[in-house]
Design an enzyme around this catalytic site. Structure first.
Site, PDB file in Angstrom:
ATOM      1  N   GLY A   1     -57.843   9.613  13.268  1.00  0.00           N
ATOM      2  CA  GLY A   1     -58.264  10.072  11.821  1.00  0.00           C
ATOM      3  C   GLY A   1     -57.592  11.966  11.861  1.00  0.00           C
TER       4      GLY A   1
ATOM      5  N   GLY B   1     -58.759  13.313   9.196  1.00  0.00           N
ATOM      6  CA  GLY B   1     -59.947  14.418   8.292  1.00  0.00           C
ATOM      7  C   GLY B   1     -59.855  15.842   8.840  1.00  0.00           C
TER       8      GLY B   1
ATOM      9  N   ASP C   1     -54.789   7.797  10.620  1.00  0.00           N
ATOM     10  CA  ASP C   1     -56.047   8.254   9.324  1.00  0.00           C
ATOM     11  C   ASP C   1     -55.868   6.186   8.909  1.00  0.00           C
ATOM     12  OD1 ASP C   1     -58.019   9.800   8.559  1.00  0.00           O
ATOM     13  OD2 ASP C   1     -58.141   8.005   6.990  1.00  0.00           O
TER      14      ASP C   1
ATOM     15  N   ARG D   1     -71.571  14.214   8.968  1.00  0.00           N
ATOM     16  CA  ARG D   1     -72.818  14.493   8.791  1.00  0.00           C
ATOM     17  C   ARG D   1     -73.124  15.485   7.711  1.00  0.00           C
ATOM     18  NH1 ARG D   1     -76.516  18.506  12.002  1.00  0.00           N
ATOM     19  NH2 ARG D   1     -74.854  19.332  13.413  1.00  0.00           N
TER      20      ARG D   1
ATOM     21  N   VAL E   1     -64.884  13.091  20.179  1.00  0.00           N
ATOM     22  CA  VAL E   1     -65.448  13.644  19.368  1.00  0.00           C
ATOM     23  C   VAL E   1     -66.343  13.681  18.319  1.00  0.00           C
ATOM     24  CG1 VAL E   1     -63.306  15.459  19.058  1.00  0.00           C
ATOM     25  CG2 VAL E   1     -63.760  14.557  17.487  1.00  0.00           C
TER      26      VAL E   1
ATOM     27  N   ASN F   1     -68.943  11.905  16.280  1.00  0.00           N
ATOM     28  CA  ASN F   1     -70.279  12.486  16.143  1.00  0.00           C
ATOM     29  C   ASN F   1     -71.208  10.667  16.342  1.00  0.00           C
ATOM     30  OD1 ASN F   1     -70.663  14.550  17.202  1.00  0.00           O
ATOM     31  ND2 ASN F   1     -70.297  15.602  15.687  1.00  0.00           N
TER      32      ASN F   1
ATOM     33  N   ARG G   1     -69.869  29.087  20.436  1.00  0.00           N
ATOM     34  CA  ARG G   1     -71.132  29.270  19.554  1.00  0.00           C
ATOM     35  C   ARG G   1     -71.848  29.908  19.737  1.00  0.00           C
ATOM     36  NH1 ARG G   1     -71.339  23.288  16.163  1.00  0.00           N
ATOM     37  NH2 ARG G   1     -69.856  23.375  14.569  1.00  0.00           N
TER      38      ARG G   1
ATOM     39  N   HIS H   1     -75.533  16.773  22.823  1.00  0.00           N
ATOM     40  CA  HIS H   1     -74.638  17.720  21.495  1.00  0.00           C
ATOM     41  C   HIS H   1     -75.769  17.461  20.160  1.00  0.00           C
ATOM     42  CE1 HIS H   1     -71.806  19.684  19.198  1.00  0.00           C
ATOM     43  NE2 HIS H   1     -71.503  18.688  18.585  1.00  0.00           N
TER      44      HIS H   1
HETATM   45  N1  APR Z   1     -59.396   4.783  11.797  1.00  0.00           N
HETATM   46  C1  APR Z   1     -58.639   5.956  11.743  1.00  0.00           C
HETATM   47  N2  APR Z   1     -59.495   7.013  10.622  1.00  0.00           N
HETATM   48  C2  APR Z   1     -60.654   6.284  10.592  1.00  0.00           C
HETATM   49  C3  APR Z   1     -61.262   5.188  10.788  1.00  0.00           C
HETATM   50  C4  APR Z   1     -60.473   4.563  11.671  1.00  0.00           C
HETATM   51  N3  APR Z   1     -61.263   3.133  11.998  1.00  0.00           N
HETATM   52  N4  APR Z   1     -62.774   5.330  10.028  1.00  0.00           N
HETATM   53  C5  APR Z   1     -62.318   6.653   9.600  1.00  0.00           C
HETATM   54  N5  APR Z   1     -61.472   7.002   9.659  1.00  0.00           N
HETATM   55  C6  APR Z   1     -61.062   8.340   9.953  1.00  0.00           C
HETATM   56  C7  APR Z   1     -61.336   8.656   7.264  1.00  0.00           C
HETATM   57  O1  APR Z   1     -60.229   8.179   7.148  1.00  0.00           O
HETATM   58  C8  APR Z   1     -61.224  10.727   7.838  1.00  0.00           C
HETATM   59  O2  APR Z   1     -59.780  10.793   7.064  1.00  0.00           O
HETATM   60  O3  APR Z   1     -61.544   9.446   9.720  1.00  0.00           O
HETATM   61  C9  APR Z   1     -61.408  11.042   8.388  1.00  0.00           C
HETATM   62  C10 APR Z   1     -62.652  12.006   9.227  1.00  0.00           C
HETATM   63  O4  APR Z   1     -62.940  12.529   8.642  1.00  0.00           O
HETATM   64  P1  APR Z   1     -63.010  13.533   8.111  1.00  0.00           P
HETATM   65  O5  APR Z   1     -64.468  12.675   6.591  1.00  0.00           O
HETATM   66  O6  APR Z   1     -63.316  14.683   7.314  1.00  0.00           O
HETATM   67  O7  APR Z   1     -64.846  14.223   8.693  1.00  0.00           O
HETATM   68  P2  APR Z   1     -64.247  15.163  10.385  1.00  0.00           P
HETATM   69  O8  APR Z   1     -64.921  16.548   9.650  1.00  0.00           O
HETATM   70  O9  APR Z   1     -62.663  15.227  10.492  1.00  0.00           O
HETATM   71  O10 APR Z   1     -65.092  14.638  11.371  1.00  0.00           O
HETATM   72  C11 APR Z   1     -65.316  13.284  12.060  1.00  0.00           C
HETATM   73  O11 APR Z   1     -66.251  14.263  14.166  1.00  0.00           O
HETATM   74  O12 APR Z   1     -67.350  16.124  14.257  1.00  0.00           O
HETATM   75  C12 APR Z   1     -67.522  14.615  14.280  1.00  0.00           C
HETATM   76  O13 APR Z   1     -69.272  14.138  12.758  1.00  0.00           O
HETATM   77  C13 APR Z   1     -67.624  14.255  12.838  1.00  0.00           C
HETATM   78  O14 APR Z   1     -68.259  12.581  12.842  1.00  0.00           O
HETATM   79  C14 APR Z   1     -67.339  13.464  12.468  1.00  0.00           C
HETATM   80  C15 APR Z   1     -66.312  13.468  13.367  1.00  0.00           C
END
Ligand code: APR
Length: 316
Positions: free
Chosen positions: A9, A11, A34, A89, A125, A127, A158, A182
């Site tokens: 991931g 993100g 990703d 979220r 991590v 959620n 926090r 959490h």
């Molecule tokens: N494999 C790899 N990556 C994936 C997959 C998958 N199957 N499905 C989705 N993703 C990627 C998305 O393409 C995106 O780039 O996961 C990433 C999520 O990034 P954000 O939307 O920026 O979310 P982020 O803030 O990183 O949070 C990720 O952590 O704290 C928790 O609640 C939050 O569940 C969420 C996670």
């Protein structure tokens, strides 16, 4: 052999975690994956270009993975895999609202970890983290000590930050602790909070402490409400990276994490936020310490709330 960590991931949470891990300069390789074509490779290139400035040698490798596990061979030999894949979220949502959509993602990711990095320690991590950790263990079939979740290090940070700000003291003067889920049944533990060794209850009235407890429980939502899109990632990534570091360094540190409990505090058979000693194979042991009766009751309540939902994830 140099150490290798994968962050699934790319993100906000995943990319900041990868950056922190690379900047520790204790890994040979940080793999960032990703499903979005080019995103992990672009971020990896960008991070590698920061190496001469920040002064680290760790190489970041970005890989796009496909729906049938394409690309996952890049994670082979990882000592640790941090799973951040999944939706964050939006304002007004609870973490539990992400259960179904993130379960599908985490299950698919976990199956590929089991296939390509069968000896890795997995830190979840995504959620809702207590449930996603249980699901990752089910889907990998890894020993329960090798799969655990990040929540307590963040929630404790926090809590610590709020206490330090309230009392206008350095954060390093404050020792705090947060256990439980959490989510709504989070259990900040005032009886284990001290400031320069003095009990928190000697420094603040009960109603002020309760205010800090409530703020800690809502810590994530407070950030989400301000950001409007996406959720927190600076403190969360600091927490996840610290945990991965404790694993590869086999540090034996005791950290609050989402771990499988088996009799501690009279609770069994559930993933729950407790203190645990961390080592190369994940959880060395859950550490049971003195809590007040109210705090133990809170922990039991959290366990039952999580248990009910964790039973559901097997079918998601
Ligand atoms: N494999 C790899 N990556 C994936 C997959 C998958 N199957 N499905 C989705 N993703 C990627 C998305 O393409 C995106 O780039 O996961 C990433 C999520 O990034 P954000 O939307 O920026 O979310 P982020 O803030 O990183 O949070 C990720 O952590 O704290 C928790 O609640 C939050 O569940 C969420 C996670």
């Amino acid at each position: 052999m140099g150490k290798k960590v994968t962050v699934v991931g790319a993100g906000f949470y995943g990319s900041t975690t990868a950056q922190r891990l690379a900047e520790y300069d204790i890994f040979e390789t940080v793999v960032l994956t990703d499903i979005i074509d080019g995103k992990p490779a672009g971020l990896a290139l960008d991070m590698n270009q920061s190496r001469p400035i920040e002064g680290f040698e760790t190489k970041v490798v970005g890989v796009t993975t496909g729906p049938n596990g394409e690309g996952y061979e890049a994670i082979e030999g990882s000592d640790v895999v941090v799973v951040t894949a999944g939706l964050p979220r939006k304002p007004g949502m609870s973490r539990m609202d992400l259960l179904e959509v993130n379960a599908k993602i985490v299950r698919q990711v976990a199956e590929n970890i089991a296939k390509y990095a069968p000896n890795a320690v997995v830190i979840v991590v995504s959620n809702p983290v207590d449930e996603m950790t249980a699901l990752a263990q089910l889907a990998t079939q890894f020993p329960k000590n090798r799969v655990f979740g990040q929540a307590g290090v963040l929630d404790t940070a926090r809590f610590t930050n709020s206490i330090a700000e309230t009392l206008a003291v350095p954060v390093k003067s404050v020792k705090a602790l947060t256990l439980g889920s959490h989510g709504d049944t989070m259990v900040p533990v005032p009886s284990r909070c001290t400031v320069d060794g003095k009990p928190l209850s000697d420094l603040l009235p009960a109603d002020k402490i309760e205010e800090l407890v409530v703020r800690t429980r809502n810590g994530g939502a407070e950030v989400v409400a301000l950001l409007k899109t996406g959720s927190a990632y600076y403190a969360p990534s600091a927490a996840a990276a610290r945990m991965a570091k404790a694993v590869v360094e086999d540090s034996g540190e005791v950290l609050p994490v989402c771990a499988w409990v088996d009799g501690e505090y009279g609770i069994s058979g559930v993933y729950l936020g407790v203190e645990a000693q961390i080592g190369a194979k994940g959880i060395k042991k859950v550490v049971e310490d003195k809590l007040t009766d109210t705090e133990v009751a809170g922990l039991k309540e959290a366990a039952e709330a999580v248990r009910a939902k964790q039973a559901d994830v097997a079918n998601l």
